[in-house]
Enzyme design. Sequence first.
Site, mmCIF file in Angstrom:
data_model
loop_
_atom_site.group_PDB
_atom_site.id
_atom_site.type_symbol
_atom_site.label_atom_id
_atom_site.label_comp_id
_atom_site.label_asym_id
_atom_site.label_seq_id
_atom_site.Cartn_x
_atom_site.Cartn_y
_atom_site.Cartn_z
ATOM 1 C CB SER A 209 -0.874 -0.040 1.253
ATOM 2 O OG SER A 209 -1.979 0.805 1.137
ATOM 3 N NE ARG A 292 -2.472 4.392 1.045
ATOM 4 C CZ ARG A 292 -2.125 4.185 2.313
ATOM 5 N NH1 ARG A 292 -2.134 5.187 3.159
ATOM 6 N NH2 ARG A 292 -1.753 2.985 2.718
ATOM 7 C CE1 TYR A 337 1.035 0.520 9.194
ATOM 8 C CE2 TYR A 337 -0.393 2.426 8.941
ATOM 9 C CZ TYR A 337 -0.225 1.065 9.097
ATOM 10 O OH TYR A 337 -1.334 0.260 9.143
ATOM 11 C CB CYS A 364 -1.990 8.805 28.833
ATOM 12 S SG CYS A 364 -3.126 9.930 29.616
ATOM 13 C CD GLU A 365 0.848 5.096 23.951
ATOM 14 O OE1 GLU A 365 0.025 4.203 24.065
ATOM 15 O OE2 GLU A 365 1.753 5.100 23.087
HETATM 16 N N1 LLP Z 1 -6.561 -5.231 -1.770
HETATM 17 C C1 LLP Z 1 -6.081 -5.933 -0.746
HETATM 18 C C2 LLP Z 1 -6.117 -7.389 -0.810
HETATM 19 C C3 LLP Z 1 -5.531 -5.281 0.355
HETATM 20 O O1 LLP Z 1 -5.039 -5.996 1.353
HETATM 21 C C4 LLP Z 1 -5.515 -3.870 0.388
HETATM 22 C C5 LLP Z 1 -4.953 -3.146 1.535
HETATM 23 C C6 LLP Z 1 -6.063 -3.159 -0.687
HETATM 24 C C7 LLP Z 1 -6.572 -3.882 -1.752
HETATM 25 C C8 LLP Z 1 -6.145 -1.662 -0.739
HETATM 26 O O2 LLP Z 1 -4.917 -1.040 -0.686
HETATM 27 P P1 LLP Z 1 -4.846 0.540 -0.935
HETATM 28 O O3 LLP Z 1 -5.272 0.795 -2.364
HETATM 29 O O4 LLP Z 1 -5.783 1.188 -0.004
HETATM 30 O O5 LLP Z 1 -3.443 0.895 -0.685
HETATM 31 N N2 LLP Z 1 -3.384 0.468 7.241
HETATM 32 C C9 LLP Z 1 -2.343 0.720 6.256
HETATM 33 C C10 LLP Z 1 -2.700 0.152 4.898
HETATM 34 C C11 LLP Z 1 -2.979 -1.329 4.933
HETATM 35 C C12 LLP Z 1 -3.451 -1.834 3.616
HETATM 36 C C13 LLP Z 1 -3.999 -3.197 3.744
HETATM 37 N N3 LLP Z 1 -4.465 -3.747 2.527
HETATM 38 C C14 LLP Z 1 -2.093 2.219 6.190
HETATM 39 O O6 LLP Z 1 -2.713 2.966 6.928
HETATM 40 O O7 LLP Z 1 -1.250 2.668 5.406
#
Ligand code: LLP
Length: 435
Positions: A209, A292, A337, A364-365
């Site tokens: 991502s 995203r 991240y 609180c961190e």
């Molecule tokens: N397809 C699958 C199988 C995925 O696991 C993900 C994201 C996406 C599509 C969509 O990815 P995107 O287009 O949104 O990059 N929490 C992390 C991102 C974790 C992404 C998990 N999978 C962050 O905040 O950067």
Amino acid sequence: MWSSNVWVGNELSISGISATDLAKEFGTPAFIMDEADFRARAINWNSALAQGFGENAGSVYYAAKAFICTEVARWINEIGIGIDVCTGGELAVALAGGIDPAKIELHGNNKSLSEIEKAVSVGVATIVIDSLQEIDRVATVATAQGKVQRVLLRLTPGIEAHTHESIATAHEDVKFGFSIASGAAWKAIEEVKNHSSLELRGFHAHIGSQILDTDSFEISAERLIRLLARFRDEFGVELPELDLGGGYGIHYLPGDEELSPSVVMSALVSAVTSNCSLHNLSIPRISIEPGRAIVGPTMLTLYEVGTVKDVTLENGDNRRYISVDGGMSENIRPALYAAEYTAVLANRTSNAAPISTRIVGKHCETGDILIRDIAIASDIAPGDLLATPATGAYGRSMASNYNHVPRPPVIAIKDGKARVIVRRETEADLLGLDI
Ligand code: LLP
């Protein structure tokens, strides 16, 4: 960075509504979502896929994990694209929003039996299988329901995507999918073929991502297509589908680049067509899963400034800390991240000289830092409003109740009208689960 209907002038406004009015009506912190921008982004990705691949265009499956609620599921339904869900909860929201199960793809590296049963019974388009055990589980459920379930196999093409290690997913040492290099993928293919209740449609890969170059996507497509060719050579038939995942990066800071639909699509089209022609394969139905890139830039977070404190460092320098009324509970990404964000003064302009400032939350961190270092007006005071752009993806969706802070609402704005689409949590909500 900002969504298309945001205006950063004397006072920040979205589709003509000022930050001050929004804060007055809906309180802070709040996620403010530009609905027209969301719709336009979803439509752009869909048109880019359709134009790029023509009759071989599959679906844009919006990745619900980036952000979903019932109202956004309704928009997805109206726009007509598909959705990728990875839990029973996301599936429930997609269904509540009226999305046709034939447009839903189910992911997950550890789907429970009841999640699989629900998905098969409502008739999701595809289940993306992640392990050998899951092949058996899905086959057993489909047999019990007298159905043949369409499946893809999630593969790891062995790519070190250029992103934070927690959000790279396609190198060898990960929990996801079947590795191509180790032979696990081939074993899974042979295993799926033993089950008459499963119809193997093709392969899936999601390499990570917030990826900002197209090389890794091209290599991934190349490796998946090589395996399609091996399948054809071995079994004499071509598999009809490839899902190339999501992961397209957006801009968070001034000067950042984003991967636009047209740039992504020209890379994918050229990788897919050249590799298919190399192996003498017909072009499969190509799907993608941006999360995203659709929702990220469509939201900003509006905060009210609470405490402003100057701290003298060991070397004698001064550091200003501005505390806002949210923090790591509604934006965990900087802590998790080292993600970087920016912020602007949203309720007025200031001619005061900018000074180096750290923007922190109310948790609180020490690590509850939203912006490590930003040059921002030195006269910012309690009661001012700050707005942080590009918080739509993995912001509200990863929010927690840490320190029993109620999670913020999501306010959608369109054509100069604002409405709540996810309400603010209350203390009653927090107490509601306690027995
Ligand atoms: N397809 C699958 C199988 C995925 O696991 C993900 C994201 C996406 C599509 C969509 O990815 P995107 O287009 O949104 O990059 N929490 C992390 C991102 C974790 C992404 C998990 N999978 C962050 O905040 O950067």
